[in-house]
Design a protein around this motif. Structure first.
Motif, PDB file in Angstrom:
ATOM      1  N   SER A   1      -8.447  -6.723   2.416  1.00  0.00           N
ATOM      2  CA  SER A   1      -9.054  -5.561   3.053  1.00  0.00           C
ATOM      3  C   SER A   1     -10.533  -5.562   2.719  1.00  0.00           C
TER       4      SER A   1
ATOM      5  N   ILE B   1       1.057  -1.617  -7.828  1.00  0.00           N
ATOM      6  CA  ILE B   1       0.148  -2.134  -6.798  1.00  0.00           C
ATOM      7  C   ILE B   1      -0.804  -3.166  -7.409  1.00  0.00           C
TER       8      ILE B   1
ATOM      9  N   ILE C   1       0.888  -1.156   0.000  1.00  0.00           N
ATOM     10  CA  ILE C   1       0.000   0.000   0.000  1.00  0.00           C
ATOM     11  C   ILE C   1       0.930   1.210   0.000  1.00  0.00           C
TER      12      ILE C   1
ATOM     13  N   ASN D   1      -0.755  -6.788  -5.759  1.00  0.00           N
ATOM     14  CA  ASN D   1      -1.913  -7.067  -4.904  1.00  0.00           C
ATOM     15  C   ASN D   1      -3.019  -7.867  -5.590  1.00  0.00           C
TER      16      ASN D   1
ATOM     17  N   TRP E   1      -8.424   6.469  -1.387  1.00  0.00           N
ATOM     18  CA  TRP E   1      -8.131   5.035  -1.462  1.00  0.00           C
ATOM     19  C   TRP E   1      -8.398   4.512  -2.876  1.00  0.00           C
TER      20      TRP E   1
ATOM     21  N   TYR F   1      -5.745   1.374  -3.838  1.00  0.00           N
ATOM     22  CA  TYR F   1      -5.701   0.178  -2.994  1.00  0.00           C
ATOM     23  C   TYR F   1      -7.064  -0.488  -2.815  1.00  0.00           C
ATOM     24  N   GLN F   2      -8.063   0.271  -2.421  1.00  0.00           N
ATOM     25  CA  GLN F   2      -9.345  -0.332  -2.066  1.00  0.00           C
ATOM     26  C   GLN F   2     -10.036  -1.031  -3.245  1.00  0.00           C
TER      27      GLN F   2
END
Length: 184
Positions: free
Chosen positions: A140, A108, A91, A112, A150, A153-154
């Motif tokens: 997450s 990312i 992150i 991820n 976010w 990442y989110q």
């Protein structure tokens, strides 16, 4: 339970390291992966103190064919894998969508999401060969406090969760169990 053959990504630090050490109390062998060899050596030493054998696998999960080659090597040696822990991830800085750096976004996304997809796809035959196999992914969960900044990442972690849920449904009537853990 000492017959378990396991693989943990991101085992050089954080959750991946702690899971590796805890798992070593029950496992026969653990493959630990990360880019950081020095930290993997520390994890290795803690694992073998629990009378568990361990193989250090220096691996950048984003490298082309690295995951696939590892799966082939483990298949040739062991034929099966009982536990696959997907805990590698990054992150980076949180920022508004209009200021997200595309190179950082791709980095990312590759680690991820895409690397986890490749891990599941490549290790599926080994998991099928186990009597009772488990995949556990560290992820997450959607959180209302993450409404702003976010944007990288989110959404990627939401996609990972969906991928794992689909994989779990596709393997509902097999020996493969899938779990998603979302620590706070």
């Amino acid at each position: 339970m000492r017959d378990l053959n396991c693989l943990v990504t991101g085992a050089s630090s954080g959750i991946g390291k702690e899971i590796s050490i805890e798992l070593s109390k029950f496992a026969r062998h653990i493959y630990i992966t990360s880019r950081n060899i020095k930290n993997l050596e520390v994890t290795h030493d803690l694992i073998i103190k629990n009378n568990c054998t361990c193989t250090i696998v220096p691996l950048n999960l984003c490298d082309e064919n690295g995951i696939e080659n590892l799966a082939k090597q483990i298949f040739e040696k062991d034929k099966s894998l009982d536990v696959l822990i997907l805990s590698a991830g990054i992150i980076s800085q949180l920022s508004p969508i209009d200021s997200i750096d595309l190179l950082q976004f791709n980095k990312i996304l590759k680690l991820n999401y895409i690397s986890n997809f490749r891990m599941i796809k490549s290790f599926h035959p080994l998991l099928k060969n186990s009597k009772n196999s488990n995949i556990a992914a560290i992820s997450s969960i959607k959180d209302e406090s993450k409404k702003y900044y976010w944007g990288v990442y989110q959404p990627i972690m939401t996609a990972l969760n969906e991928l794992l849920l689909i994989y779990a449904n596709e393997n509902r009537n097999t020996n493969i169990k899938t779990n998603i853990f979302c620590p706070r």
